[in-house]
Design an enzyme around this catalytic site. Sequence first.
Site, PDB file in Angstrom:
ATOM      1  CG  ASP A   1      23.154  70.203 124.382  1.00 53.80           C
ATOM      2  OD1 ASP A   1      23.625  69.543 125.106  1.00 53.80           O
ATOM      3  OD2 ASP A   1      23.532  71.522 124.403  1.00 53.80           O
TER       4      ASP A   1
ATOM      5  CG  ASP B   1      25.084  71.857 130.156  1.00 53.34           C
ATOM      6  OD1 ASP B   1      24.605  72.300 131.225  1.00 53.34           O
ATOM      7  OD2 ASP B   1      25.399  70.750 130.336  1.00 53.34           O
TER       8      ASP B   1
END
Length: 228
Positions: A12, A14
């Site tokens: 991922d 963020d």
Amino acid sequence: MVFSPVTHVLFDMDGLLLNTEDLYTIGFQKIASRFDKHFTFDLKAKIMGQQGREFADVIIRELNLPLTVEEFLNELHGYLEELFPESSVLPGVSKLLYHLHNNNIPIGLATSSSRDTYELKVVKHQELFSLFKYKTWGSSDPEVKRGKPHPDIFFVAADKFPDKPKPEQCLVFEDSVNGVLAARAAGMQAVMVPDPRLDRGLTSEATLVLNSVDEFRPEDFGLPPYPA
């Protein structure tokens, strides 16, 4: 604890690689403040990992904002255009990404962000993100039909590796509950690095929970260890 060995790693972005979750929060609160509303961390935890239209809809409903999804996203984008280029890399991230790259471990990016917001976020980090040969932007990729906690993005991201690894061969790094649920639904192990404010009772689906990427031991998952 004993974990299954893996051959590929998906990340991922963020709140895991970059501090952009904090920047999103600033933008959300700017919009909420116009209507004397407060964007809480509980609401934040609920939407983390979702695609843009999904989180906009949830925020509008939860805070009862007199905005359409399009209006919300347009206003938010104006704030984030200023905030995102100032993003910073989180602890341990560069060390891990370069280590995996240098040891020829296939790595992929699996972010719910759109392609255009991604470009804003990595303005100052081009070299680091060039290590990702395979990138999936959930909000821009038509193959990602549903956002996290659905597993779609991880199936799409894994399928971009030329050797088409099985789900059990992939390790996912996530910071959000929705992201971990998506990884587990895809049949993949998930290392979670949650926000310190998150209720640890919500991390139970993660294969491993760390305070920082810096704590990760690659050899625990059959990956080459850091040099002594």
